[in-house]
Design a protein around this motif. Structure first.
Motif, PDB file in Angstrom:
ATOM      1  N   ARG A 152     -40.535  -3.948 -38.842  1.00 38.96           N
ATOM      2  CA  ARG A 152     -39.145  -4.438 -38.747  1.00 38.96           C
ATOM      3  C   ARG A 152     -38.164  -3.403 -39.291  1.00 38.96           C
ATOM      4  O   ARG A 152     -37.068  -3.238 -38.775  1.00 38.96           O
ATOM      5  CB  ARG A 152     -38.988  -5.745 -39.527  1.00 38.96           C
ATOM      6  N   LYS A 153     -38.589  -2.722 -40.380  1.00 43.12           N
ATOM      7  CA  LYS A 153     -37.734  -1.698 -41.011  1.00 43.12           C
ATOM      8  C   LYS A 153     -37.429  -0.586 -40.019  1.00 43.12           C
ATOM      9  O   LYS A 153     -36.293  -0.123 -39.912  1.00 43.12           O
ATOM     10  CB  LYS A 153     -38.499  -1.074 -42.190  1.00 43.12           C
TER      11      LYS A 153
ATOM     12  N   SER B  34     -34.640  -1.290 -37.511  1.00 42.03           N
ATOM     13  CA  SER B  34     -33.445  -1.975 -37.987  1.00 42.03           C
ATOM     14  C   SER B  34     -32.686  -1.174 -39.052  1.00 42.03           C
ATOM     15  O   SER B  34     -33.286  -0.426 -39.821  1.00 42.03           O
ATOM     16  CB  SER B  34     -33.870  -3.312 -38.606  1.00 42.03           C
ATOM     17  N   THR B  35     -31.374  -1.378 -39.082  1.00 43.88           N
ATOM     18  CA  THR B  35     -30.593  -0.821 -40.191  1.00 43.88           C
ATOM     19  C   THR B  35     -30.090  -1.962 -41.071  1.00 43.88           C
ATOM     20  O   THR B  35     -29.354  -1.738 -42.027  1.00 43.88           O
ATOM     21  CB  THR B  35     -29.365  -0.039 -39.662  1.00 43.88           C
ATOM     22  N   ASN B  36     -30.482  -3.187 -40.726  1.00 47.64           N
ATOM     23  CA  ASN B  36     -30.016  -4.357 -41.471  1.00 47.64           C
ATOM     24  C   ASN B  36     -31.135  -4.857 -42.388  1.00 47.64           C
ATOM     25  O   ASN B  36     -32.160  -5.339 -41.925  1.00 47.64           O
ATOM     26  CB  ASN B  36     -29.608  -5.454 -40.468  1.00 47.64           C
TER      27      ASN B  36
ATOM     28  N   ASP C 263     -33.167  -8.081 -41.977  1.00 46.67           N
ATOM     29  CA  ASP C 263     -34.229  -8.237 -40.977  1.00 46.67           C
ATOM     30  C   ASP C 263     -35.622  -8.257 -41.616  1.00 46.67           C
ATOM     31  O   ASP C 263     -36.580  -8.709 -41.009  1.00 46.67           O
ATOM     32  CB  ASP C 263     -34.168  -7.098 -39.942  1.00 46.67           C
ATOM     33  N   TYR C 264     -35.733  -7.708 -42.833  1.00 45.59           N
ATOM     34  CA  TYR C 264     -37.074  -7.670 -43.454  1.00 45.59           C
ATOM     35  C   TYR C 264     -37.099  -8.084 -44.927  1.00 45.59           C
ATOM     36  O   TYR C 264     -38.161  -8.178 -45.535  1.00 45.59           O
ATOM     37  CB  TYR C 264     -37.681  -6.259 -43.312  1.00 45.59           C
TER      38      TYR C 264
END
Ligand SMILES: NC(=O)c1ccc[n+]([C@@H]2O[C@H](COP(=O)([O-])OP(=O)(O)OC[C@H]3O[C@@H](n4cnc5c(N)ncnc54)[C@H](OP(=O)(O)O)[C@@H]3O)[C@@H](O)[C@H]2O)c1
Length: 296
Positions: free
Chosen positions: A244-245, A248-250, A253-254
């Motif tokens: 997930r990391k 994603s930059t959010n 999310d993880y």
């Protein structure tokens, strides 16, 4: 009795801390951010509560002016590095200038001091803040209550799907995990604020349950069957976090999975509990908490 200053007083935990301090007759100075009219309205005019406007990222001098006569600064803020690291360092520096005796930072979790930087992004912000606090004449005390009962059954934590009637988990589900509610965390924080010698960390918990125990407790309290779904081992969980990391930059999310990994590995479990030091707090255990929360 000196004044207790609460940053984050308009938040969930901060608001409860204000109430717990007032139940103990402590005078409270509540920091409210400029423009937060609703938050201000909830606190304005309450007996024993003085509202001051400011942001913990304001200059040390301007924050310092709000700390006159304050004995303890309690931070219950939530945010990113600018708030948790820079803002809280700012607040501590202002407390130093004002001659405050104690600072309780916004840690409120498992024993984050046992973690490595990559384990959990939000815990790591708190570790960075502690590094930046450095040597201070203000005594810093972290209140560590484990995981909040109020949040772990919410959809974001990916355990319970009430619609599908499932309880998902990673690992064997047998690791004991410390739990406390927001309200009991506030009660303990008020006790610590009044304690002349609490030391650098206070570890408390209303209940200790394994993930399997949490599942059974939620079933009993809700009266509903939740089909267990084992999603994989803890190595699989780690791989899912990395997957997930990478996409994603959010952090959100993880982040929930990072909490699950820390809790289910036991890496940040407590090696002692300080509940007995504060006999005035009678915490609500998990089953009772969920009976009330799920049936109201
Ligand atoms: N252990 C657990 O399971 C668990 C679960 C949840 C929370 N927590 C912890 O509990 C603490 C409080 O969380 P919460 O859920 O109560 O958060 P919250 O309801 O979002 O409240 C955050 C508070 O911080 C204030 N704030 C944010 N930035 C600020 C700034 N720059 N200057 C001044 N005030 C600022 C907010 O003000 P505004 O109202 O103006 O936005 C609000 O009052 C955090 O450390 C959080 O990590 C732990």
């Amino acid at each position: 009795m000196p004044i207790a200053f609460v940053a984050g007083a308009t938040g969930t935990l901060g608001g409860l801390i204000v109430e717990s301090l007032r139940r103990r007759d402590v005078q409270v100075r509540a920091l409210v951010r400029p423009g937060n009219a609703e938050g201000r309205q909830a606190l304005d005019g309450r007996p024993g509560v003085e509202v001051v406007e400011g942001d913990i990222r304001d200059s040390v001098d301007s924050l310092g002016r709000t700390l006159d006569g304050v004995g303890v600064v309690i931070s219950a803020v939530l945010g990113d590095a600018d708030v948790i690291v820079d803002g809280q360092v700012n607040l501590l520096r202002a407390a130093e200038k004002a001659g405050v005796a104690r600072f309780i930072p916004s840690d409120f979790s498992y024993d984050l001091f046992r973690l490595d930087p990559d384990d959990n992004a939000y815990s790591n912000l708190r570790l960075e803040a502690h590094k930046a606090f450095g040597e201070s004449p203000v005594a810093v005390t972290s209140v560590l209550p484990g995981a909040f009962l109020d949040v772990v059954h919410q959809p974001y934590f990916e355990h319970v799907d009430w619609e599908a009637g499932t309880f998902s988990y990673w690992g064997d589900g047998d690791q004991p995990i410390e739990f406390t509610s927001y309200a009991d965390t506030a009660e303990w924080t008020a006790e610590v604020a009044l304690d002349p010698t609490p030391g650098p960390t206070v570890r408390v918990a209303a209940d200790i349950l394994t993930t399997r125990g949490l599942h059974q407790t939620l079933e009993r309290a809700s009266g509903r069957r939740l089909e267990p779904r084992r999603l994989g081992g803890l190595d699989d969980l780690k791989a899912e976090i990395e997957r997930r990391k990478a996409g994603s930059t959010n952090v959100f999310d993880y982040l929930a999975l990072q909490y699950a990994w820390v809790m289910n590995t036991g890496k940040a479990s407590f090696d002692r509990l300080d509940n007995d030091r504060y006999p005035g707090v009678e915490p609500t255990r998990a089953e009772e908490f969920y009976r009330r929360a799920l049936n109201s």
